[in-house]
Enzyme design. Structure first.
Site, PDB file in Angstrom:
ATOM      1  N   ASP A   1       6.340  -1.496 -13.525  1.00 40.50           N
ATOM      2  CA  ASP A   1       6.597  -2.142 -12.239  1.00 40.50           C
ATOM      3  C   ASP A   1       7.148  -3.552 -12.417  1.00 40.50           C
ATOM      4  O   ASP A   1       8.111  -3.955 -11.756  1.00 40.50           O
ATOM      5  CB  ASP A   1       5.311  -2.192 -11.406  1.00 40.50           C
ATOM      6  CG  ASP A   1       4.758  -0.810 -11.119  1.00 40.50           C
ATOM      7  OD1 ASP A   1       5.471   0.179 -11.383  1.00 40.50           O
ATOM      8  OD2 ASP A   1       3.619  -0.712 -10.634  1.00 40.50           O
TER       9      ASP A   1
ATOM     10  N   GLY B   1       0.793  -1.223   0.000  1.00 41.66           N
ATOM     11  CA  GLY B   1       0.000   0.000   0.000  1.00 41.66           C
ATOM     12  C   GLY B   1       0.823   1.269   0.000  1.00 41.66           C
ATOM     13  O   GLY B   1       0.289   2.357   0.190  1.00 41.66           O
TER      14      GLY B   1
END
EC number: 2.7.1.6
Length: 383
Positions: A174, A124
């Protein structure tokens, strides 16, 4: 006990034998190049020394047995010979299932496996814990079964799993940096061609990531809006993506665009230019220029793309007041909270840590930050 030793110990405990191999895949931070990936542009991330680790072995049956060490050893078992569908309960399991399913769709030839997964990529925080997991699972099966898949293919497989199976929209950055990262280097990625260039990091420079702990509330809806605005601008210029718009042409006719759309396009077009310049600055060890480019990137995100929030801006200002021209700092990630990234001499890290701890709560409604000191690290592989 290291993460590797911890994961291997749980494997022995759960499966009563030694794993065949243990592999890792890192998280990442993007140094510059924000919201450029889905505009076919350029990004400059580095892999970080926070990672997902998997101890694994082949199985004689056609089943995948997965143990999530970080979730009280929750277990998922599924067959390679039945349709792979999302798990009824465990969200983490869908990342594993998605990667396996998409490897099958690539006609990869592999059998069953026992996997124990653990990791220390903060979740997160926008440091790509999910991409790290996807690449790690792909790397584990590739290493166990000697699959003829390149790092780029493993990254694309992870992206497909996240987009199509898990249902989260993401670019390729990513997964690509997790698969292809190099020790002590950043990676300039062309998000259209997927060509990469390793960019050496200056010696004695720390990569500092500071989580504002401002929850990223609007990020999904605002992300979609920004993406649509960029596509609108590309259509106006008659090109596939904003990457194809010449900056001089843009500035000569930007007044003909809707003012908000023009601001969004201006960020992307100038951010691509900054990212290419930053790769050269970093390679030359020019931290002063790198810092200037990171500052311009942050201002552009704040004023043109409008994705920063006041606590983030304050955090950037606090860090900049300490490092001056000896490094750079900006928000990183999708926006509306999350993290900032800073490059600075190792000698300034503790001074920055103290300044942030002392000053940040006054600007953040009493929130405290989370401070990570990282080094640019190697991508996925055996550990």
């Amino acid at each position: 006990m290291s993460l590797k030793q911890h994961t291997q110990a749980i494997f022995r405990q759960q499966f009563s034998h030694e794993p065949n191999i243990t592999i890792k895949a890192p998280g990442r931070v993007n140094l510059i190049g924000e919201h450029t990936d889905y505009n076919d542009g350029f990004v400059l991330p580095c892999a970080i020394d926070y990672e997902t680790v998997i101890s694994c072995s082949k199985r004689d049956d056609r089943q995948i047995h997965v143990i999530a060490a970080d979730y009280d050893n929750q277990q998922d078992i599924f067959s390679l010979d039945e349709p792979i569908v999302p798990h009824a309960q465990y969200r983490w399991a869908d990342y594993v299932r998605g990667v396996v399913k998409h490897l099958q769709l690539r006609h990869a030839d592999f059998g069953g496996a026992s996997l124990v997964i653990s990791g220390n990529v903060p979740q997160g925080a926008g440091l790509s814990s999910s991409a790290s997991l996807e690449v790690a699972v792909g790397q584990a099966l590739q290493s166990l079964y000697q699959l003829p898949l390149s790092g780029v293919e493993l990254a694309l497989n992870g992206q497909e799993a996240e987009n199509q199976f898990v249902g989260c929209n993401c670019g390729i950055m990513d997964q690509l940096i997790s698969a292809l990262g190099q020790q002590d280097h950043a990676l300039l990625i062309d998000c259209r061609t997927l060509e990469t260039r390793a960019v050496p990091m200056p010696e004695n420079v720390a990569v500092v990531i500071i989580n504002s702990n401002v929850k990223r509330g609007l990020v999904d809806s605002e992300y979609n809006t920004r993406r649509q605005q960029c596509e609108t601008a590309a259509r106006f210029f008659g090109v596939k993506a904003l990457r194809d718009v010449d900056p001089n042409l843009f500035f000569s006719i930007q007044d003909e665009l809707d003012p908000v759309v023009a601001k969004r396009a201006r960020h992307v077009i100038t951010e691509n230019e900054r990212t290419l310049t930053a790769a050269d600055a970093l390679a030359a060890g020019d931290l002063k220029l790198m810092g200037q480019l990171m500052h311009e990137s942050h201002i552009s995100m704040r004023d043109d793309f409008e994705i920063t929030v006041p606590p983030i801006d304050s955090l950037v200002d606090i860090v900049k007041s300490v490092i001056g021209e000896q490094g750079g700092v900006r928000m990183t990630g999708g926006g509306f909270g999350g993290c900032i990234v800073a490059l600075m001499p190792n000698s300034l890290v503790e001074q920055v840590r103290a300044a942030v701890a002392q000053q940040y709560p006054a600007y953040s409604g009493g929130r405290t930050e989370t401070f990570y000191v990282c080094q640019a690290s190697q991508g996925a592989g055996l550990c």
